[in-house]
Design an enzyme around this catalytic site. Structure first.
Site, short mmCIF file in Angstrom:
data_model
loop_
_atom_site.label_atom_id
_atom_site.label_comp_id
_atom_site.label_asym_id
_atom_site.label_seq_id
_atom_site.Cartn_x
_atom_site.Cartn_y
_atom_site.Cartn_z
N GLY A 175 0.85 -1.19 0.00
CA GLY A 175 0.00 0.00 0.00
C GLY A 175 0.88 1.23 0.00
O GLY A 175 2.10 1.12 0.16
N CYS A 220 5.10 -6.29 1.72
CA CYS A 220 5.39 -4.85 1.78
C CYS A 220 4.64 -4.19 2.94
O CYS A 220 4.90 -4.48 4.09
CB CYS A 220 5.10 -4.20 0.43
N TYR A 221 3.68 -3.33 2.64
CA TYR A 221 2.93 -2.70 3.73
C TYR A 221 2.29 -3.76 4.64
O TYR A 221 2.31 -3.64 5.87
CB TYR A 221 1.86 -1.77 3.17
N HIS A 249 7.82 -6.97 -3.12
CA HIS A 249 6.62 -7.28 -3.90
C HIS A 249 6.83 -8.56 -4.73
O HIS A 249 7.32 -8.49 -5.86
CB HIS A 249 6.30 -6.13 -4.87
N GLU A 262 4.71 -10.22 -6.25
CA GLU A 262 3.76 -10.29 -7.37
C GLU A 262 4.29 -9.64 -8.64
O GLU A 262 3.74 -9.81 -9.72
CB GLU A 262 2.42 -9.66 -6.97
N ASP A 292 -16.06 -10.05 -24.12
CA ASP A 292 -16.80 -10.22 -22.86
C ASP A 292 -18.25 -10.60 -23.10
O ASP A 292 -18.78 -11.53 -22.47
CB ASP A 292 -16.72 -8.94 -22.01
N LYS A 344 -9.63 -10.65 -17.47
CA LYS A 344 -9.76 -10.75 -18.93
C LYS A 344 -9.14 -12.04 -19.50
O LYS A 344 -9.75 -12.71 -20.33
CB LYS A 344 -9.08 -9.54 -19.57
#
Ligand code: XMP
Length: 530
Positions: free
Chosen positions: A67, A94-95, A182, A184, A240, A385
């Site tokens: 964050g 992290c945060y 991080h 990710e 979609d 997506k």
């Protein structure tokens, strides 16, 4: 005016849900995707959600995202200690890591020792739950100002950096884990492996979530929601709406009617894809409304981009509503549902996971009689997506529909700079088809975000073709690379591909004697020209 009410989220609660607690700054979506890439189902919840509510979702694990705040900043998000005492495995990043450290009695200092970007990480406990099998020295992505100097009691320090003495810790007994960086982000070279170690080893979750599960769950949920009533779905030609319709079709078959408005502004072959290939793949009941003339008439004499957009939007709603009214008047069970291809990012971005669907204006049912209310069916509301594409593929939709790049609702109408006429549309369709063909042949479809092909209808330039002077129009190629279309860069396409597109367009498309390349990023230029 009638309204469409968002349905309560279908109850398809996944037994193996991992919650990603969102502390802001857009990390949570990426983490949720990475968890799903590890074939574990994930959902994002806001950090303001009470811990009891999080636990009531019965999560198999909880991840605390990064964050923007410092844990010492006034008003910085906090977490109830109860979260760490519920016996649910928790991974702080992290945060989230710093919050875990401070909440459980560790020390986080505001040392001014900042680290941003790629940073070497030294793993001090190679056999730990998170780091096992990964190198002792690895590169990670850091973005922090505060540093953890002492882990909470009962935690083992598993990694450090040159600046931060405690860059990772774990308490295997309590199933609590954290890293300062991080994982990710792809720049963290072993990030995905570490996340998977948490999920599989730390939290003991089996990697079993697949898009196949999604189809089964959604089919059951749609059947339960719709019952014996009927539903309608507007098809735009995009991914979609096509996948949402195919899923609903699989669930309720002939109780669904799809409506496709052919406004004449589609690219070459796209209307046929919907009319033939989509129907062949799904067996859907499709009403095609041929409104080409109506759109051309409405657009006659108009060159201003915003006016064009407004006209196209307005006509679209009118035609769509007319088609809906006709379906409503047919004999048969009540038409009570409207299918929408709302995706998970739409839901997260509009503020939460429950019942906050945004109704896009061209699907809006405003203008129908007062007593008609549609309930929304949104079978893709849990998906990203790329997952929607996988579901589409699994449902047997044609590759051309499933892998389609973004295309604006107003279609080629906003890619003709100048008045829109049938002749100009046909010309642009030819040029666009050549560009698409060559990009596909060169294997570049996945490299680029999209490549608008634009006709400068009000511009002419002198050329020489064959033995004669020509005075034709330029075509602009606008290939862009992007993550989310909010910003974009112009794609550096190979010269030979550009040369081939240019040669073919000027040879094969009458009245075009020049092809130019748009080398503007966004900002300052938008992706579309109008
Ligand atoms: P711009 O031109 O704003 O485009 O940089 C960003 C992305 O949005 C698409 N786009 C639209 N999509 N209706 C749509 O459904 C529209 O009116 C519209 N205008 C732009 C564009 O193709 C790009 O992907």
């Amino acid at each position: 005016m009638s309204s469409a009410t968002p349905a309560a989220a279908p109850d398809v609660s996944n037994p193996d849900v991992v919650l990603v607690v969102d502390f802001g700054a857009q990390y949570a979506q990426l983490i949720a995707r990475r968890v799903r890439e590890a074939r574990v189902y994930s959902e994002i919840v806001p950090s303001t959600m009470p811990v009891a509510e999080m636990l009531a979702k019965n999560p198999k694990a909880i991840i605390l995202s990064g964050g923007p705040s410092s844990v010492y900043a006034e008003g910085a998000p906090r977490l109830d200690r109860a979260l760490f005492e519920a016996g649910v495995p928790v991974f702080g990043m992290c945060y989230g890591f710093q919050l875990m450290a401070t909440t459980l009695g560790g020390t986080v200092d505001n040392t001014g020792a900042r680290e941003y970007g790629r940073t070497p990480l030294h793993v001090s406990k190679a056999g730990s739950t998170l780091f096992e099998g990964t190198p002792v020295e690895q590169s990670v992505w850091m973005s922090h100002g505060d540093a953890c100097s002492a882990a909470p009691e009962g935690f083992a320090v598993t990694a450090s950096t040159d600046v931060v003495p405690v860059a990772a810790f774990e308490n295997d007994e309590k199933k609590l884990y954290g890293v300062q960086y991080h994982p990710e982000v792809l720049h963290s070279t072993h990030g995905q492996q570490i996340l998977e170690h948490f999920l599989y080893r730390g939290a003991g979750i089996e990697p079993s979530w697949t898009t196949g599960n999604v189809i089964e769950e959604q089919v059951a949920a749609i059947r339960a929601q719709v019952g014996s009533k009927r539903a309608i779905c507007g098809l735009s030609g995009g991914v979609d709406s096509a996948v949402a319709a195919a899923l609903v079709q699989k669930a309720i078959g002939s109780q669904l009617t799809c409506v496709y408005v052919d406004h004449g502004l589609m690219r070459k072959g796209e209307t046929e894809q919907v009319e033939k290939d989509f129907v062949a793949a799904t067996g859907a009941n499709l009403v095609v409304v041929d409104a080409q003339e109506r759109f051309l008439d409405a657009l006659a004499g108009v060159s201003d981009p915003e006016t064009k957009r407004k006209i196209i939007g307005r006509e679209f709603i009118r035609v769509f509503e007319q088609a809906q009214l006709e379906i409503l008047q047919e004999e048969g069970p009540e038409v009570a549902f409207l299918v929408q291809g709302t995706l998970y990012p739409d839901i997260v971005e509009s503020g939460g996971g429950t019942g906050t669907a945004n109704i896009k204006s061209h699907h809006n049912v405003g203008g129908l009689p007062d007593d008609i209310e549609f309930e929304l069916v949104e079978p893709l509301r849990q998906l990203f997506k790329d997952e929607v594409r996988m579901v589409g593929q699994e449902l047997g939709l044609p590759e051309e529909i499933v892998q389609r790049q973004p295309f604006p609702g107003p279609g080629l109408g906003i890619r003709i700079v100048g008045e829109v006429t049938k002749e100009r549309l046909d010309l642009l369709r030819e040029a666009d088809a050549i560009a698409r063909e060559e990009l596909t042949a060169a294997g570049l479809d996945r490299e680029i975000w999209q490549c608008p092909v634009v006709l400068l209808a009000d511009v002419r330039s002198v050329g020489v073709q064959g033995d004669g002077r020509t005075y034709g129009h330029p075509i602009v190629l606008r290939p862009v690379s992007s993550e989310d279309a909010m910003t974009a860069d112009w794609s550096r396409l190979p010269y030979e591909v550009l040369a081939k597109i240019s040669t073919r367009i000027t040879n094969e498309v009458a009245d075009v004697n020049r092809v130019v390349l748009d080398v503007t990023s966004k900002p300052p230029g938008t992706i579309e020209w109008e």
